[in-house]
Scaffold this active site. Structure first.
Site, PDB file in Angstrom:
ATOM      1  N   THR A 176       0.835  -1.203   0.000  1.00 13.59           N
ATOM      2  CA  THR A 176       0.000   0.000   0.000  1.00 13.59           C
ATOM      3  C   THR A 176       0.870   1.253   0.000  1.00 13.59           C
ATOM      4  O   THR A 176       1.968   1.239   0.537  1.00 13.59           O
ATOM      5  CB  THR A 176      -0.886  -0.037   1.263  1.00 13.59           C
ATOM      6  N   ARG A 204     -14.171  -7.345  -0.458  1.00 16.14           N
ATOM      7  CA  ARG A 204     -13.420  -7.071   0.776  1.00 16.14           C
ATOM      8  C   ARG A 204     -12.919  -5.620   0.758  1.00 16.14           C
ATOM      9  O   ARG A 204     -12.339  -5.151  -0.209  1.00 16.14           O
ATOM     10  CB  ARG A 204     -12.235  -8.022   0.887  1.00 16.14           C
ATOM     11  N   VAL A 205     -13.151  -4.913   1.839  1.00 13.84           N
ATOM     12  CA  VAL A 205     -12.646  -3.550   1.964  1.00 13.84           C
ATOM     13  C   VAL A 205     -11.676  -3.500   3.135  1.00 13.84           C
ATOM     14  O   VAL A 205     -11.978  -4.012   4.212  1.00 13.84           O
ATOM     15  CB  VAL A 205     -13.802  -2.544   2.194  1.00 13.84           C
ATOM     16  N   GLY A 206     -10.504  -2.929   2.907  1.00 15.44           N
ATOM     17  CA  GLY A 206      -9.505  -2.835   3.965  1.00 15.44           C
ATOM     18  C   GLY A 206      -9.586  -1.509   4.706  1.00 15.44           C
ATOM     19  O   GLY A 206     -10.579  -0.781   4.612  1.00 15.44           O
ATOM     20  N   ASP A 207      -8.526  -1.203   5.433  1.00 16.53           N
ATOM     21  CA  ASP A 207      -8.500   0.020   6.235  1.00 16.53           C
ATOM     22  C   ASP A 207      -8.175   1.272   5.415  1.00 16.53           C
ATOM     23  O   ASP A 207      -8.535   2.383   5.805  1.00 16.53           O
ATOM     24  CB  ASP A 207      -7.441  -0.120   7.339  1.00 16.53           C
ATOM     25  N   THR A 227      -0.261   1.397   6.838  1.00 12.28           N
ATOM     26  CA  THR A 227      -0.088   0.203   5.996  1.00 12.28           C
ATOM     27  C   THR A 227       0.055  -0.999   6.908  1.00 12.28           C
ATOM     28  O   THR A 227       0.716  -0.934   7.947  1.00 12.28           O
ATOM     29  CB  THR A 227       1.153   0.310   5.092  1.00 12.28           C
ATOM     30  N   GLY A 228      -0.587  -2.089   6.537  1.00 12.26           N
ATOM     31  CA  GLY A 228      -0.502  -3.278   7.376  1.00 12.26           C
ATOM     32  C   GLY A 228      -1.726  -4.146   7.180  1.00 12.26           C
ATOM     33  O   GLY A 228      -2.488  -3.962   6.222  1.00 12.26           O
ATOM     34  N   GLY A 230      -5.014  -4.939   7.166  1.00 15.47           N
ATOM     35  CA  GLY A 230      -6.162  -4.039   7.230  1.00 15.47           C
ATOM     36  C   GLY A 230      -7.224  -4.410   8.247  1.00 15.47           C
ATOM     37  O   GLY A 230      -7.783  -3.547   8.923  1.00 15.47           O
TER      38      GLY A 230
HETATM   39  N1  ASP Z   1      -3.729  -2.090   4.658  1.00  5.15           N
HETATM   40  C1  ASP Z   1      -3.907  -2.660   3.349  1.00  5.15           C
HETATM   41  C2  ASP Z   1      -5.171  -3.460   3.307  1.00  5.15           C
HETATM   42  O1  ASP Z   1      -5.423  -4.192   4.244  1.00  5.15           O
HETATM   43  C3  ASP Z   1      -2.776  -3.539   2.942  1.00  5.15           C
HETATM   44  C4  ASP Z   1      -1.439  -2.873   2.920  1.00  5.15           C
HETATM   45  O2  ASP Z   1      -1.138  -2.031   3.783  1.00  5.15           O
HETATM   46  O3  ASP Z   1      -0.667  -3.172   2.003  1.00  5.15           O
HETATM   47  O4  ASP Z   1      -5.880  -3.401   2.330  1.00  5.15           O
END
Ligand code: ASP
Length: 309
Positions: A176, A204-207, A227-228, A230
Site C-alpha cells: 500500500t 473485501r474492503v480494507g483500512d 499500511t498493514g 487491514g
Molecule cells: N492495509 C492494506 C489493506 O489491508 C494492505 C497494505 O497495507 O498493504 O488493504
C-alpha cells in the site's frame, strides 16, 4: 513561515530473503525519491498539503513496484479492486473510494469525491459511475497486470487464504502507498491508496479507504497514513487513535505513533506501520514489521529514504 514537510510510504514489511537484490532496492528508492521530491516541490512552491499528498501518491500509484494503481494485487476473482482515500486536516473534509477498477489514479478519484460530490465515500458501481461522469478514462486490465503479483496470486488462488502483498510464507510485504504533509500554512493532509490483499474475497474492503482507520488528518493533531493487515487496523481505528492520544493525552506525535504501532496494534496481533506529520511539520514513521518502504523530507533539512530498520 511554518516548517513544511512530507512523508511517504510504499508499504510495511519486506520482500522474502533472497528476492531483494541491490538493483531492486535501488529501483524502490528511486521511485520513492521521485514521489518525495515531487510532493516536496509542491510544498516549497507554497502549494497545499492536499495537493502535495495527491501528487506524491499518484507517482507511487504509477509505479508497478507498489500495490496501488498499476501493480495492484489480484483478488480471488483474478481482478483488481482498489481502495483510496484523502483527508484535509484544515476542514476535516474527506473523500474515499473502494472496490474500483480500471482507474489509473484512485487517489484523484477520492479527491474528486471530496471536492465534487456531496458524499465522503463511494464504492463499487456507484464510484465507477461517478468516475464516468467526470470523464475518467478506464484503463484495460492489462495496464494493471504485473507478472510478479500474478504469480503471488497463482500460489494461493485455490486456498481460502488471502495475503499481504508478498509471495508465500511468513515474510510479508504490504505494498500500500500513502503520503502525509504539512504545508507552509501549517495545514496537514493524508492520502492512502491500495490494491488490498492478494486473493481477497470479492467485496473485501480494507483500512486504507476508511477515515480514521487507515487514513486521517486534523490540524489540531496530525495527519496519518497506515499500511498493514487491514482487518486489524480497522479494529484498532489506528489513524484516529494516534490523533486521540495526542489530543486527549497530550502525547507528542512520535510517542503517540509508537504507542499505537508498537503496543496497541500489536496487542491485537496487527502488523504494519504508519507515517504521520503534525501541524509543526514533525514527522514519525514507526513500524512493527522488519521494514517499511518510507521516505521523508522537511524544510529544516531532514531527508531520509529507507526500507529496513
Ligand atoms: N492495509 C492494506 C489493506 O489491508 C494492505 C497494505 O497495507 O498493504 O488493504
Amino acid at each position: 513561515m511554518n516548517t513544511f514537510s512530507i512523508a511517504i510510504h510504499g508499504g510495511a514489511g519486506t520482500l522474502v530473503k533472497g528476492m531483494m537484490t541491490p538493483e531492486l532496492e535501488a529501483q524502490y528508492k528511486t521511485d520513492l525519491k521521485a514521489a518525495l521530491d515531487e510532493g516536496y516541490l509542491v510544498l516549497s512552491k507554497g502549494g497545499t498539503a492536499i495537493e502535495a499528498v495527491e501528487t506524491a501518491v499518484k507517482i507511487l500509484e504509477d509505479s508497478p513496484l507498489f500495490n496501488a494503481g498499476k501493480g495492484s494485487v489480484f483478488t480471488a476473482n483474478e481482478t483488481h479492486e482498489m481502495d483510496a482515500s484523502i483527508m484535509d486536516g484544515k476542514t476535516l473534509n474527506a473523500g474515499a473510494v473502494s472496490l474500483i477498477s480500471g482507474i489509473k489514479n484512485p487517489v484523484s478519484l477520492a479527491r474528486d469525491v471530496m471536492e465534487k460530490s456531496e458524499h465522503v465515500f463511494l464504492a463499487g458501481e456507484g464510484a465507477m459511475q461517478f468516475a464516468k461522469e467526470l470523464h475518467y478514462k478506464e484503463e484495460a486490465a492489462s495496464y494493471f497486470y504485473d507478472e510478479f503479483r500474478h504469480q503471488q496470486w497463482l500460489e494461493i488462488k485455490d486456498t481460502d487464504s488471502f495475503q499481504l502483498d508478498h509471495s508465500t510464507k511468513k515474510d510479508s510485504k504490504f505494498g500500500t502507498v500513502g503520503a502525509v504533509a504539512c504545508d507552509q500554512d501549517g495545514n496537514v493532509a493524508a492520502a492512502t491508496s491500495t490494491g488490498g490483499m492478494t486473493n481477497k474475497k470479492w467485496g473485501r474492503v480494507g483500512d486504507s479507504p476508511m477515515v480514521g482507520a487507515g487514513n486521517y488528518a486534523n490540524n489540531k493533531t496530525c495527519a496519518v497514513s497506515c499500511t498493514g493487515s487491514g482487518e486489524f487496523f480497522i479494529r484498532g481505528v489506528v489513524a484516529y487513535d494516534v490523533a486521540c492520544l495526542m489530543e486527549h493525552k497530550e502525547m507528542s506525535l512520535q510517542a503517540a505513533s509508537e504507542e499505537v504501532i508498537n503496543k496497541r496494534i500489536l496487542e491485537i496481533k496487527g502488523d504494519g506501520g504508519l507515517i504521520a506529520v503534525d501541524a509543526k511539520g514533525n514527522i514519525a514513521m514507526p513500524f512493527n514489521t522488519e521494514g517499511m518502504y518510507r521516505a521523508c523530507k522537511t524544510s529544516e533539512g531532514r531527508e531520509e529514504i529507507a526500507i529496513y530498520k
